[in-house]
Write an enzyme that holds these catalytic residues in place. Structure first.
Site, PDB file in Angstrom:
ATOM      1  N   SER A 108       0.854  -1.195   0.000  1.00  0.00           N
ATOM      2  CA  SER A 108       0.000   0.000   0.000  1.00  0.00           C
ATOM      3  C   SER A 108       0.883   1.236   0.000  1.00  0.00           C
ATOM      4  O   SER A 108       2.009   1.204   0.528  1.00  0.00           O
ATOM      5  CB  SER A 108      -0.875  -0.005   1.264  1.00  0.00           C
ATOM      6  OG  SER A 108      -1.439   1.279   1.479  1.00  0.00           O
ATOM      7  N   TYR A 122      -1.751  -1.123  10.231  1.00  0.00           N
ATOM      8  CA  TYR A 122      -1.819  -1.542   8.821  1.00  0.00           C
ATOM      9  C   TYR A 122      -0.625  -0.995   8.048  1.00  0.00           C
ATOM     10  O   TYR A 122       0.063  -1.736   7.334  1.00  0.00           O
ATOM     11  CB  TYR A 122      -3.138  -1.026   8.232  1.00  0.00           C
ATOM     12  CG  TYR A 122      -3.275  -1.129   6.730  1.00  0.00           C
ATOM     13  CD1 TYR A 122      -3.618  -2.337   6.121  1.00  0.00           C
ATOM     14  CD2 TYR A 122      -3.111  -0.010   5.907  1.00  0.00           C
ATOM     15  CE1 TYR A 122      -3.779  -2.426   4.747  1.00  0.00           C
ATOM     16  CE2 TYR A 122      -3.274  -0.090   4.538  1.00  0.00           C
ATOM     17  CZ  TYR A 122      -3.606  -1.296   3.957  1.00  0.00           C
ATOM     18  OH  TYR A 122      -3.762  -1.374   2.583  1.00  0.00           O
TER      19      TYR A 122
END
Ligand SMILES: NC(=O)c1ccc[n+]([C@@H]2O[C@H](COP(=O)([O-])OP(=O)(O)OC[C@H]3O[C@@H](n4cnc5c(N)ncnc54)[C@H](OP(=O)(O)O)[C@@H]3O)[C@@H](O)[C@H]2O)c1
Length: 266
Positions: free
Chosen positions: A146, A159
């Protein structure tokens, strides 16, 4: 020295004919597009997720929670049984815990959940499936990370940290297995319109009272996308397919973004 080949020449139809592909999180969003991209080019594809979907033919889906050691082990064994071996592993399954209170509100369980789902799922599946790739002297592993690995968002530090750890892990793994003809890369999506982003927009509209269209526009503006639109799952799938193909034969240990220009380079 000969280079082990994986695909037929660029542009040929059935580019991935005979190639055996496992895509985690392959029932929705980016993973579903990746699975469709490979299948459309002739690959034998198995997808995994926790929730079964009706549309997938028998033998093409494995129900597994890759966030657990047992789930990852069972998936590796079942995918190997169904396909006879895995040539391309796409570690795509991932999710983020929403922590509006920021890092100080993140309990150990929040950290472990995001580390298990986004990092350890890939570590465990790679460990289970790499021996087969090494025995065949070929293989491709893709880790979907990401933009948050470089620029953490405001409510998702576990995350972001898990994706950053996956990036470093991916680079180190590429160093170790390159001598066996195995390439390992990360694909870094920017904002991509998937069910995960729909869930995020639903949360924003519920919290802010904004209508859906305004919330979507504000999110796009906040991300800052030079191409002025979020990505489509197929945009990411195309990059994954390229990296898995022999057109990318000299690419390993890298990070490749599909982000419409939004992710900072440093
Ligand atoms: N969309 C974006 O803007 C964006 C941006 C950056 C990075 N990413 C990354 O791209 C990947 C895919 O994201 P997406 O947006 O396509 O997500 P999504 O729409 O939420 O789809 C996630 C897929 O993964 C499966 N999954 C989730 N947790 C799982 C688990 N523990 N075990 C097995 N399967 C699991 C889901 O099925 P079940 O729920 O049925 O298990 C579903 O098939 C993720 O790694 C995400 O972090 C996405």
């Amino acid at each position: 020295m000969t280079t082990p080949t994986m695909t037929s020449p660029s542009g040929a139809s059935g580019e991935f004919a005979g190639v055996r592909v496992l895509v985690t999180g392959g029932t929705k969003g980016i993973g579903a597009a990746v699975a469709a991209r490979f299948a459309g080019a002739g690959a034998d594809v198995v997808v995994a997720a926790r929730t079964p979907v009706d549309e997938l033919p028998a033998g093409r889906f494995v129900a597994a929670d890759v966030a657990t050691a047992e789930g990852a082990a069972a998936l590796a064994a079942e995918a190997t049984r169904l396909l006879g071996g895995v040539d391309v592993l796409v570690n795509n399954a991932g999710s983020q815990t929403y922590l509006p209170g920021g890092a100080l509100d993140a309990a150990d369980d929040d950290w472990y959940r995001d580390l298990d789902t986004n990092l350890m799922s890939a570590v465990r599946l790679d460990r289970a499936l790499l021996p087969g790739m090494i025995a065949r002297d070929r293989g491709v592993i893709i880790h979907v990370t990401s933009g948050q690995a470089r620029l953490p968002g405001p409510a998702s530090l576990p995350y972001a940290a898990a994706k950053a750890a996956t990036t470093v892990y991916s680079k180190g793994l590429a160093n170790e297995v390159g001598k066996h003809g195995i390439r390992v890369n990360t694909v870094v999506p920017g904002l991509i319109e998937t069910p995960a982003v729909t869930r995020r927009l639903d949360r924003i509209t519920a919290d802010s009272g904004l209508d859906a269209a305004t919330a979507r526009r504000q999110l796009i503006d906040r991300v800052g996308i030079p191409l002025c639109r979020p990505g489509l799952p197929a945009d990411v799938a195309e990059l994954v397919a390229f990296l898995a193909s022999d057109r990318a034969a000299f690419l390993t240990g890298g990070q490749y973004v599909a982000d419409g220009g939004s992710i900072p380079t440093v």
